[in-house]
Scaffold this active site. Structure first.
Site, mmCIF file in Angstrom:
data_model
loop_
_atom_site.group_PDB
_atom_site.id
_atom_site.type_symbol
_atom_site.label_atom_id
_atom_site.label_comp_id
_atom_site.label_asym_id
_atom_site.label_seq_id
_atom_site.Cartn_x
_atom_site.Cartn_y
_atom_site.Cartn_z
ATOM 1 N N ALA A 81 0.837 -1.205 0.000
ATOM 2 C CA ALA A 81 0.000 0.000 0.000
ATOM 3 C C ALA A 81 0.876 1.261 0.000
ATOM 4 C CB ALA A 81 -0.942 -0.012 1.204
ATOM 5 N N ASP A 123 -0.428 -8.507 -3.712
ATOM 6 C CA ASP A 123 -0.593 -7.374 -2.789
ATOM 7 C C ASP A 123 -0.676 -6.053 -3.560
ATOM 8 O OD1 ASP A 123 -0.007 -9.470 -1.101
ATOM 9 O OD2 ASP A 123 1.283 -8.300 0.226
HETATM 10 C C1 MEV Z 1 2.323 -12.034 1.335
HETATM 11 O O1 MEV Z 1 1.249 -11.111 1.595
HETATM 12 C C2 MEV Z 1 1.827 -13.185 0.533
HETATM 13 C C3 MEV Z 1 2.873 -14.207 0.073
HETATM 14 O O2 MEV Z 1 2.183 -15.115 -0.760
HETATM 15 C C4 MEV Z 1 4.004 -13.559 -0.694
HETATM 16 C C5 MEV Z 1 3.599 -13.006 -2.055
HETATM 17 O O3 MEV Z 1 2.508 -13.299 -2.562
HETATM 18 O O4 MEV Z 1 4.455 -12.304 -2.604
HETATM 19 C C6 MEV Z 1 3.447 -14.976 1.241
#
Ligand code: MEV
Length: 299
Positions: A81, A123
């Site tokens: 974010a 993300d």
């Molecule tokens: C992190 O929020 C999620 C993971 O799958 C890493 C990623 O997707 O880059 C652990």
């Protein structure tokens, strides 16, 4: 001066598996990060590698001020974010003309470089566009927005996403016969969940299974187990780790009437509860008086 904000996220399904090209489902949540960028002739230095990379990638210098509603290192996508809001504000302040899609891909490359090449686009895409997304490699599909009532439980045990991702990668290198079937099972749960998206009770059961598979991958933590168990006992449809695990946060899918009780159960186990729901906006420009709510971090 330009002020932009971007939301955090929860993984409903598929974290870690997405790093290996499997599908994942993530949802943007209400808490967000606010970033102010200003052109300055003598910008102060920044300590955050994410901010450093953002300015480097855009080829400009400036000062940056951040105000965050998201706890950092808690599995709720705060670094994504910050990255998305910073790139958007730089783009605006310097009139660089990048589209939202450009911002999402640039934010992904910033995350990848800080996480040593191992970061899915989840993300950063969810924070840029908001809503619920199914992500598999380069494929990103927006799912119909659901009125999910979520209670997040932050264990307050700080974790490093990069370290947890590396731990899974090492486990997979030494025990592929164990880890690959777990990743396949996470994929199966994610894909099955798409068939029951409107049936929250069934969705909750799949979240529970996803949690156990993440435990098997070695990314559990006693504090997460406590909060997940408490949320289920207080009436959640389902509860699981969200994000990288090893600390950080869990998320519970809740009947509307039970969310306060579930939040209370989480707080009773020393977790910090956040009652939230979907954010459909993603990154957005804020009014300039937003600066009154920002804290200086310097650059
Ligand atoms: C992190 O929020 C999620 C993971 O799958 C890493 C990623 O997707 O880059 C652990």
């Amino acid at each position: 001066m330009a002020v932009w904000s971007a939301p955090g996220k929860v993984f409903l399904f598929g974290e870690h598996a997405v790093v290996y090209g499997k599908p994942g489902i993530a949802m943007a949540i209400k808490p967000r990060v606010y970033v102010t960028v200003r052109k300055t002739r003598h910008p102060p230095r920044v300590k955050s590698p994410y901010l450093e990379k953002c300015f480097e990638l855009m080829g400009v210098n400036g000062s940056v001020y951040i105000h965050s509603q998201l706890p950092s290192s808690s599995g709720l996508g705060s670094s994504a974010a910050v990255t998305v809001a910073t790139l958007s504000a730089i783009n605006d302040e310097y009139g660089l003309g990048h589209t939202k899609s450009d911002i999402a891909s640039m934010a992904h490359s910033v995350e990848k470089s800080v996480q040593k090449g191992r970061a899915s686009a989840t993300d950063t895409y969810v924070s840029t566009f908001g809503g619920v997304l199914l992500i598999q490699g380069d494929i990103k599909r927006r799912l119909p927005p659901e009125d999910f009532h979520l209670v997040i439980g932050n264990t307050m045990v700080s974790h490093s996403t990069a370290r947890m991702v590396e731990q899974v990668s090492k486990f997979r290198a030494t025990d592929p016969d164990i880890v690959n079937p777990i990743l396949d099972a996470i994929e199966a749960v994610t894909m099955r969940s798409l068939h029951v998206f409107q049936d929250q009770r069934a969705l909750g059961r799949y979240m529970d299974i996803n949690h156990e598979l993440l435990e098997a991958l070695g990314v559990g933590h006693p504090a997460l187990t406590r909060l997940v168990t408490a949320a289920r006992a207080a009436g959640a449809y389902g509860a699981k780790i969200t994000g990288a695990g090893g600390g950080g946060s869990m998320v519970a899918l809740c009947p509307k009437r039970s969310k306060s009780k579930i939040a209370g159960a989480i707080e009773g186990c020393d977790g910090r509860a956040i009652i939230t729901t979907i954010d459909n906006e993603g990154a957005r420009k804020e009014k300039e008086d937003e600066r009154n709510r920002t804290d200086k971090t310097g650059r």
